[in-house]
Design a protein around this motif. Structure first.
Motif, PDB file in Angstrom:
ATOM      1  N   TYR A   5       1.408   9.289  20.445  1.00  0.00           N
ATOM      2  CA  TYR A   5       1.561   8.039  19.531  1.00  0.00           C
ATOM      3  C   TYR A   5       0.370   7.235  19.610  1.00  0.00           C
ATOM      4  O   TYR A   5      -0.685   7.316  20.321  1.00  0.00           O
ATOM      5  CB  TYR A   5       3.060   6.871  20.054  1.00  0.00           C
ATOM      6  CG  TYR A   5       4.123   7.507  20.039  1.00  0.00           C
ATOM      7  CD1 TYR A   5       4.634   8.034  19.252  1.00  0.00           C
ATOM      8  CD2 TYR A   5       4.591   7.854  21.229  1.00  0.00           C
ATOM      9  CE1 TYR A   5       6.109   8.649  19.358  1.00  0.00           C
ATOM     10  CE2 TYR A   5       5.884   8.540  21.920  1.00  0.00           C
ATOM     11  CZ  TYR A   5       6.729   8.618  20.426  1.00  0.00           C
ATOM     12  OH  TYR A   5       7.520   8.811  20.662  1.00  0.00           O
ATOM     13  N   LEU A   6       0.117   6.795  19.011  1.00  0.00           N
ATOM     14  CA  LEU A   6      -1.272   6.594  18.838  1.00  0.00           C
ATOM     15  C   LEU A   6      -1.041   4.348  17.888  1.00  0.00           C
ATOM     16  O   LEU A   6      -0.290   4.558  16.803  1.00  0.00           O
ATOM     17  CB  LEU A   6      -2.358   6.601  17.069  1.00  0.00           C
ATOM     18  CG  LEU A   6      -2.652   8.824  17.801  1.00  0.00           C
ATOM     19  CD1 LEU A   6      -2.888   9.084  16.873  1.00  0.00           C
ATOM     20  CD2 LEU A   6      -3.720   8.374  18.702  1.00  0.00           C
ATOM     21  N   MET A   7      -1.777   3.865  18.391  1.00  0.00           N
ATOM     22  CA  MET A   7      -1.684   2.496  18.030  1.00  0.00           C
ATOM     23  C   MET A   7      -2.676   1.883  17.096  1.00  0.00           C
ATOM     24  O   MET A   7      -3.623   1.768  16.882  1.00  0.00           O
ATOM     25  CB  MET A   7      -2.013   1.215  19.195  1.00  0.00           C
ATOM     26  CG  MET A   7      -0.433   1.303  20.025  1.00  0.00           C
ATOM     27  SD  MET A   7      -0.892   0.606  22.026  1.00  0.00           S
ATOM     28  CE  MET A   7       0.228  -1.212  20.673  1.00  0.00           C
ATOM     29  N   GLY A   8      -2.792   0.769  15.834  1.00  0.00           N
ATOM     30  CA  GLY A   8      -3.244   0.828  14.797  1.00  0.00           C
ATOM     31  C   GLY A   8      -2.902  -1.082  15.254  1.00  0.00           C
ATOM     32  O   GLY A   8      -2.465  -1.488  14.727  1.00  0.00           O
ATOM     33  N   VAL A   9      -4.252  -1.589  15.352  1.00  0.00           N
ATOM     34  CA  VAL A   9      -4.746  -3.090  15.973  1.00  0.00           C
ATOM     35  C   VAL A   9      -5.157  -3.821  14.734  1.00  0.00           C
ATOM     36  O   VAL A   9      -6.660  -3.208  14.725  1.00  0.00           O
ATOM     37  CB  VAL A   9      -5.177  -2.876  17.316  1.00  0.00           C
ATOM     38  CG1 VAL A   9      -5.380  -5.021  17.208  1.00  0.00           C
ATOM     39  CG2 VAL A   9      -3.916  -2.854  17.784  1.00  0.00           C
ATOM     40  N   GLY A  25       1.423  10.784  11.891  1.00  0.00           N
ATOM     41  CA  GLY A  25       1.656   9.610  10.453  1.00  0.00           C
ATOM     42  C   GLY A  25       2.969   8.710  10.181  1.00  0.00           C
ATOM     43  O   GLY A  25       3.140   8.085   9.082  1.00  0.00           O
ATOM     44  N   ASN A  26       3.754   8.625  10.915  1.00  0.00           N
ATOM     45  CA  ASN A  26       5.423   8.702  11.089  1.00  0.00           C
ATOM     46  C   ASN A  26       5.381   6.909  11.676  1.00  0.00           C
ATOM     47  O   ASN A  26       5.383   6.487  12.743  1.00  0.00           O
ATOM     48  CB  ASN A  26       7.014   8.817  11.419  1.00  0.00           C
ATOM     49  CG  ASN A  26       6.563  10.016  10.472  1.00  0.00           C
ATOM     50  OD1 ASN A  26       6.856   9.988   9.524  1.00  0.00           O
ATOM     51  ND2 ASN A  26       7.265  11.079  11.761  1.00  0.00           N
ATOM     52  N   SER A 414      -4.289  -0.273   9.219  1.00  0.00           N
ATOM     53  CA  SER A 414      -3.784  -0.001  10.848  1.00  0.00           C
ATOM     54  C   SER A 414      -3.768   2.000  10.811  1.00  0.00           C
ATOM     55  O   SER A 414      -3.739   2.614  11.593  1.00  0.00           O
ATOM     56  CB  SER A 414      -2.202  -0.177  10.643  1.00  0.00           C
ATOM     57  OG  SER A 414      -1.930  -1.681  10.394  1.00  0.00           O
ATOM     58  N   VAL A 415      -3.865   2.868   9.628  1.00  0.00           N
ATOM     59  CA  VAL A 415      -3.736   3.819   9.459  1.00  0.00           C
ATOM     60  C   VAL A 415      -5.234   4.400  10.233  1.00  0.00           C
ATOM     61  O   VAL A 415      -5.685   4.975  10.741  1.00  0.00           O
ATOM     62  CB  VAL A 415      -3.442   4.592   7.934  1.00  0.00           C
ATOM     63  CG1 VAL A 415      -3.622   5.980   7.919  1.00  0.00           C
ATOM     64  CG2 VAL A 415      -2.274   3.917   7.107  1.00  0.00           C
ATOM     65  N   ARG A 440      -0.764   8.693   3.365  1.00  0.00           N
ATOM     66  CA  ARG A 440       1.086   9.217   2.351  1.00  0.00           C
ATOM     67  C   ARG A 440       0.845   8.907   1.444  1.00  0.00           C
ATOM     68  O   ARG A 440       0.847   7.369   1.139  1.00  0.00           O
ATOM     69  CB  ARG A 440       1.752   9.316   3.467  1.00  0.00           C
ATOM     70  CG  ARG A 440       2.341   9.358   4.633  1.00  0.00           C
ATOM     71  CD  ARG A 440       4.034   9.917   4.953  1.00  0.00           C
ATOM     72  NE  ARG A 440       3.864  10.534   6.150  1.00  0.00           N
ATOM     73  CZ  ARG A 440       4.935  10.493   6.794  1.00  0.00           C
ATOM     74  NH1 ARG A 440       6.033  10.057   7.021  1.00  0.00           N
ATOM     75  NH2 ARG A 440       4.927  11.250   8.087  1.00  0.00           N
ATOM     76  N   MET A 441       0.211   8.716   0.013  1.00  0.00           N
ATOM     77  CA  MET A 441       0.139   8.723  -1.440  1.00  0.00           C
ATOM     78  C   MET A 441       1.858   8.212  -1.694  1.00  0.00           C
ATOM     79  O   MET A 441       2.594   9.140  -1.545  1.00  0.00           O
ATOM     80  CB  MET A 441      -0.610   9.459  -2.031  1.00  0.00           C
ATOM     81  CG  MET A 441      -0.855   9.712  -3.322  1.00  0.00           C
ATOM     82  SD  MET A 441      -1.880   7.939  -3.568  1.00  0.00           S
ATOM     83  CE  MET A 441      -2.952   8.929  -2.978  1.00  0.00           C
ATOM     84  N   GLY A 442       1.310   6.998  -2.452  1.00  0.00           N
ATOM     85  CA  GLY A 442       3.014   6.751  -2.954  1.00  0.00           C
ATOM     86  C   GLY A 442       2.797   6.398  -4.721  1.00  0.00           C
ATOM     87  O   GLY A 442       2.662   8.135  -4.764  1.00  0.00           O
TER      88      GLY A 442
END
Length: 484
Positions: A5-9, A25-26, A414-415, A440-442
């Motif tokens: 896992y990776l953290m975005g702060v 990316g989940n 965050s990403v 992820r494009m929406g």
């Protein structure tokens, strides 16, 4: 590297957020804490109270880790964290790294000038950024990213290091001893200390990775890397930017900043100060009756206002909002203006007018940048909480006349943090691969060309002409009501 896992702060002007992603990316868990209301000791001054940035971030960490562990995840599987904190602030630290003075926010007029010592700054040893401060809190190191020094700092954006020109240091009223060591985005700043680990609930020793300034990190996390694709970041400051490859020295309508990819640059035009703050201000000041109506219908007040405003025609039947709630440094006398009221107008008109005013302002700034770069925009990506509004997305598409998209993860900073963190520990082979995995494009909103033609006329014939008529009056008003 499965189950890693990776953290975005991500700490912005209004909240602190910690997001934990898997390598596909989940979002695995998330913690958020609102910042306290800003202290405004005088007009055009703005300070974060006490140690609010760190106090809020600690709570966000704890909430993210609680959710993470409740999902059965193991903390030792977190590979690294990327740290992105609000830019353009000034932080004054003591010898031991504690705050010597409250964090001075980017909206404060003192940030328009170089650092200047005053008696209130007694005990200051280091002058740094918010990212330098939070890095010290997390690691105990006096280090920072080279890519968060915007404005009155002696940073060389070609070498990605401190300037070697004495005249530049003198112009900033700083010496090398006043500032921290710097590293490039995607490099390790230090490791979570034992003290910080106890406070935030993560294992000691996790790498803390440099990113860039917040808008650059958002641009990376939004995936806006292709030519002609611009990001509009909807925050307290609303900015617009595109990626570039050169440190353009003579730009007239944009600034070249260091990007969150080392060696690349981010071109950013003028934006809207207190942009999304204005929407919150409208909701809080005039939304009491709307709140009651929202309760009756079982929706949020934001959703109710968007539904009502969607029924208002483009142009709000002549109601215009000029977004100078926080004026630019070159025109501190300016103030926000709403004009064109008549008996047709309701709260829905006012709300939609605030949204349209943001879109008009951004288009006018961005058109100048696109013309100078000789690269017309072919698509917009919108990030930030405001991207949740279908109405706001459609207004942007109609005003600009081009497809306008939002990502699944609206808070793209965050990403971007997770991408930088992953690159530092070898989780990805390239920034391109990391972007493909994590971004992820929406939804995409196509422009209504009839609305676009009307907006073009309203913008060109009225909106762009407003300042020349209001400026003389506001210059007279300001000294009567503003006190430094």
């Amino acid at each position: 590297m499965s189950d890693k896992y990776l953290m975005g702060v991500d700490v912005g002007t209004q909240s602190a957020k910690v997001v934990i992603f898997d390598l596909d990316g989940n979002v695995v868990s998330e913690g958020k804490q609102a910042l306290r209301k800003m202290d405004i000791p005088a007009p055009l001054l703005a300070e974060h109270p006490d140690d609010d940035l760190w106090d809020s971030l600690k709570l966000a960490f704890q909430r993210a880790m609680t959710e993470f562990s409740q999902a059965g995840r193991k903390a030792e599987d977190i590979l690294a964290m990327g740290v992105c904190i609000i830019r353009c602030c000034r932080v004054l630290l003591k010898e031991n790294g504690e705050l010597a003075y409250p964090v001075i926010n980017w909206m404060d007029k003192r940030l328009n000038k170089p650092y200047q010592y005053i008696d209130a700054y007694k005990g200051v040893r280091y002058i740094t950024t918010t990212s330098g401060y939070i890095t010290h809190r997390l690691t105990g190191q006096f280090k920072d990213t080279c890519a968060n020094y915007i404005g009155w700092w002696p940073m060389d954006n070609d070498t990605l290091d401190w300037s070697t020109d004495p005249a530049v240091w003198k112009s900033c009223n700083l010496t090398r001893e006043n500032v921290l060591d710097v590293v490039k985005p995607g490099e390790i700043l230090g490791y979570v200390s034992e003290l910080a680990a106890k406070q935030i609930g993560v294992p000691a020793g996790i790498p803390v990775v440099a990113t860039a300034h917040d808008k650059a990190v958002e641009a990376l996390g939004a995936g806006s890397l292709d030519e002609g694709v611009a990001l509009i970041s909807l925050g307290t400051y609303i900015g617009a930017m595109v990626h570039g490859h050169a440190n353009v020295k003579d730009a007239q309508n944009f600034w070249p900043f260091q990007a969150s990819i080392p060696g690349r640059y981010l071109y950013e035009c003028m934006g809207v100060r207190r942009g999304m703050w204005t929407i919150s201000w409208f909701r809080d000041q005039f939304g009491e009756s709307a709140l009651a109506d929202a309760d009756k219908t079982g929706v949020s007040i934001e959703e109710l206002l968007n539904r009502e405003a969607s029924k208002v025609p483009a142009g709000c039947e002549g109601l215009l909002t000029i977004h100078d709630w926080a004026p630019p440094s070159e025109a501190e006398f300016r103030k926000g203006v709403m004009m064109g009221f008549d008996g047709r107008h309701t709260r829905a008109h006012m709300y939609r007018s605030v949204l349209e005013g943001i879109a008009f302002t951004m288009k006018n700034h961005m058109d100048k940048m696109a013309n100078e770069l000789n690269t017309p925009f072919k698509r917009l990506i919108i990030s930030g909480g405001g991207a949740n509004s279908d109405l706001f997305m459609q207004i942007f598409a109609d005003v600009f006349g081009i497809p306008t998209s939002r990502n699944v993860m609206k808070g793209s900073a965050s990403v971007g943090c997770a991408i930088n963190a992953g690159m530092a520990v070898g989780a990805f082979d390239s920034y391109q691969q990391a972007t493909q995995k994590l971004v992820r494009m929406g939804d995409t909103f196509m422009p209504d060309m009839e609305n676009h033609r009307f907006y073009n006329a309203l913008n060109g014939e009225v909106y762009t002409q407003v300042n020349q008529y209001f400026d003389p009056l506001l210059k007279k008003l300001s000294p009567l009501v503003d006190y430094a």
